[in-house]
Design a protein around this motif. Structure first.
Motif, short mmCIF file in Angstrom:
data_model
loop_
_atom_site.label_atom_id
_atom_site.label_comp_id
_atom_site.label_asym_id
_atom_site.label_seq_id
_atom_site.Cartn_x
_atom_site.Cartn_y
_atom_site.Cartn_z
N GLU A 17 6.49 -21.57 -28.52
CA GLU A 17 6.48 -23.19 -27.77
C GLU A 17 6.39 -22.63 -26.58
O GLU A 17 5.21 -23.36 -25.50
CB GLU A 17 8.06 -23.36 -27.55
CG GLU A 17 8.55 -23.67 -28.69
CD GLU A 17 9.88 -23.74 -28.38
OE1 GLU A 17 11.02 -23.39 -27.36
OE2 GLU A 17 11.02 -24.69 -29.37
N GLY A 20 1.71 -21.77 -27.49
CA GLY A 20 1.24 -22.21 -28.15
C GLY A 20 0.15 -23.71 -26.95
O GLY A 20 -0.92 -23.78 -27.06
N PRO A 21 1.13 -24.58 -26.78
CA PRO A 21 0.60 -25.82 -25.96
C PRO A 21 -1.10 -25.00 -25.26
O PRO A 21 -1.76 -26.13 -24.31
CB PRO A 21 1.28 -26.15 -25.43
CG PRO A 21 3.06 -25.72 -25.56
CD PRO A 21 2.23 -24.44 -25.95
N GLU A 25 -7.21 -24.68 -28.42
CA GLU A 25 -7.06 -25.66 -29.96
C GLU A 25 -5.95 -25.03 -30.60
O GLU A 25 -6.05 -24.87 -32.09
CB GLU A 25 -8.82 -24.80 -31.00
CG GLU A 25 -9.55 -25.25 -30.14
CD GLU A 25 -10.25 -26.67 -30.33
OE1 GLU A 25 -9.40 -27.62 -31.25
OE2 GLU A 25 -11.24 -27.04 -30.19
N PRO A 26 -4.75 -25.96 -29.69
CA PRO A 26 -3.93 -25.27 -30.51
C PRO A 26 -3.44 -26.20 -31.77
O PRO A 26 -2.87 -25.99 -32.93
CB PRO A 26 -2.65 -25.54 -29.15
CG PRO A 26 -3.41 -26.50 -28.33
CD PRO A 26 -5.05 -26.76 -27.98
N ARG A 27 -3.68 -27.18 -32.30
CA ARG A 27 -3.60 -28.30 -33.25
C ARG A 27 -3.99 -27.56 -33.88
O ARG A 27 -3.76 -27.57 -35.55
CB ARG A 27 -4.05 -29.80 -32.90
CG ARG A 27 -3.33 -30.51 -31.62
CD ARG A 27 -2.10 -30.66 -31.56
NE ARG A 27 -1.29 -30.83 -32.90
CZ ARG A 27 -0.12 -30.68 -33.65
NH1 ARG A 27 1.00 -30.13 -32.26
NH2 ARG A 27 0.50 -31.27 -34.97
N GLN A 28 -5.00 -27.31 -34.55
CA GLN A 28 -5.82 -25.92 -35.07
C GLN A 28 -5.04 -25.29 -35.74
O GLN A 28 -4.95 -24.44 -36.87
CB GLN A 28 -7.62 -25.78 -34.66
CG GLN A 28 -7.93 -24.71 -35.88
CD GLN A 28 -9.54 -24.31 -35.42
OE1 GLN A 28 -10.63 -25.06 -35.76
NE2 GLN A 28 -9.70 -23.52 -35.44
N TYR A 30 -1.53 -24.68 -34.84
CA TYR A 30 -0.60 -24.59 -35.74
C TYR A 30 -0.94 -25.48 -37.04
O TYR A 30 0.20 -24.97 -38.16
CB TYR A 30 -0.07 -26.21 -34.91
CG TYR A 30 -0.32 -25.91 -33.41
CD1 TYR A 30 0.49 -24.97 -33.35
CD2 TYR A 30 0.32 -26.96 -32.17
CE1 TYR A 30 1.29 -24.27 -31.35
CE2 TYR A 30 0.74 -26.93 -31.49
CZ TYR A 30 0.64 -25.16 -31.52
OH TYR A 30 1.21 -25.58 -30.11
N ARG A 31 -1.65 -26.18 -37.41
CA ARG A 31 -2.10 -26.65 -38.68
C ARG A 31 -2.61 -25.80 -40.09
O ARG A 31 -2.36 -25.93 -40.62
CB ARG A 31 -3.45 -27.97 -38.77
CG ARG A 31 -3.79 -28.84 -39.94
CD ARG A 31 -4.82 -29.82 -39.76
NE ARG A 31 -6.41 -29.09 -39.23
CZ ARG A 31 -6.59 -28.88 -37.97
NH1 ARG A 31 -6.10 -29.81 -36.61
NH2 ARG A 31 -7.47 -28.59 -36.75
N ASN A 32 -3.22 -24.73 -39.38
CA ASN A 32 -3.71 -23.68 -40.68
C ASN A 32 -2.58 -22.90 -40.03
O ASN A 32 -2.81 -22.86 -41.40
CB ASN A 32 -5.30 -22.99 -39.30
CG ASN A 32 -6.58 -24.34 -40.18
OD1 ASN A 32 -6.30 -24.34 -40.72
ND2 ASN A 32 -7.72 -23.90 -39.28
N GLU A 63 7.62 -26.58 -35.28
CA GLU A 63 7.08 -27.64 -36.86
C GLU A 63 6.74 -26.44 -37.27
O GLU A 63 6.55 -26.22 -38.91
CB GLU A 63 5.44 -28.05 -36.35
CG GLU A 63 5.01 -27.29 -35.10
CD GLU A 63 3.39 -27.95 -35.12
OE1 GLU A 63 2.39 -28.25 -35.96
OE2 GLU A 63 3.20 -28.40 -33.91
N SER A 132 -5.43 -17.85 -31.75
CA SER A 132 -6.26 -18.47 -30.39
C SER A 132 -6.30 -17.79 -29.33
O SER A 132 -4.91 -16.75 -29.53
CB SER A 132 -5.80 -19.74 -30.20
OG SER A 132 -6.88 -20.48 -29.28
#
Length: 180
Positions: A17, A20-21, A25-28, A30-32, A63, A132
């Protein structure tokens, strides 16, 4: 060398937490990481997740935390998971000789973990698009360094397809839906 699900362990490094933010490219990431966690669960690949000083940096991102198996998250203070006695012992106890690594920061904990486990005799693979650093240049340098030191650096989808090994299975149908 191909990754074999029956020989692999997935190690999620410090996607927390408080970290990460602020990554590139944090969303990439998290998704991967979520895709790797779901694939590992579907294919019976053991999972461990490290948390660097969670008292200060928080737990694994919510998540992703929800996708972790019971007891998978382990606190650490060493930058390298391979240098942490409890994590290294859990990896050894898994009986797996291949480790797939993803997480943050690529140039610190991911690199030290991958190089440490390679030095300990494991075959190590890093999913570069599930890693990342705060600065993209640090990520790029880390991936080049890992590759130069014999670590296989590959995309998340390559990991999943090597774990699957073939199309036409129920596992393939489940996981291809997550990739598309």
């Amino acid at each position: 060398m191909l990754i074999d699900a029956s020989r692999s362990l997935f190690l999620l490094v410090d996607v927390q937490e408080g970290l990460g933010p602020v990554m590139a490219e944090p969303r990439q990431v998290y998704r991967n990481c979520a895709l790797l966690l779901r694939a590992a669960a579907r294919l019976d690949v053991p999972v461990l997740a490290s948390e660097q000083y969670p008292k200060g940096l928080g737990a694994t991102m919510g998540e992703l935390r929800g996708l972790l198996p019971e007891g998978a998250a382990m606190e650490k203070l060493h930058f390298s998971c391979a240098a942490d006695p409890a994590i290294a012992e859990r990896v050894r106890q898994s009986g797996r000789d291949q480790i797939v690594v993803a997480g943050i920061e690529a140039h610190v904990c991911v690199t030290q973990t991958a190089l440490g486990f390679k030095a300990a005799g494991f075959q190590v693979f890093v999913a570069h698009d599930a890693c990342s650093s705060r600065l993209a240049v640090n990520h790029a340098v880390a991936m080049a360094r890992l590759a130069a030191n014999g670590i296989d650096v590959m995309p998340t989808e390559s990991v999943v397809f090597e774990w699957l090994h073939r199309a036409g299975t129920a596992e393939f149908k489940d996981l291809i839906a997550l990739i598309k």
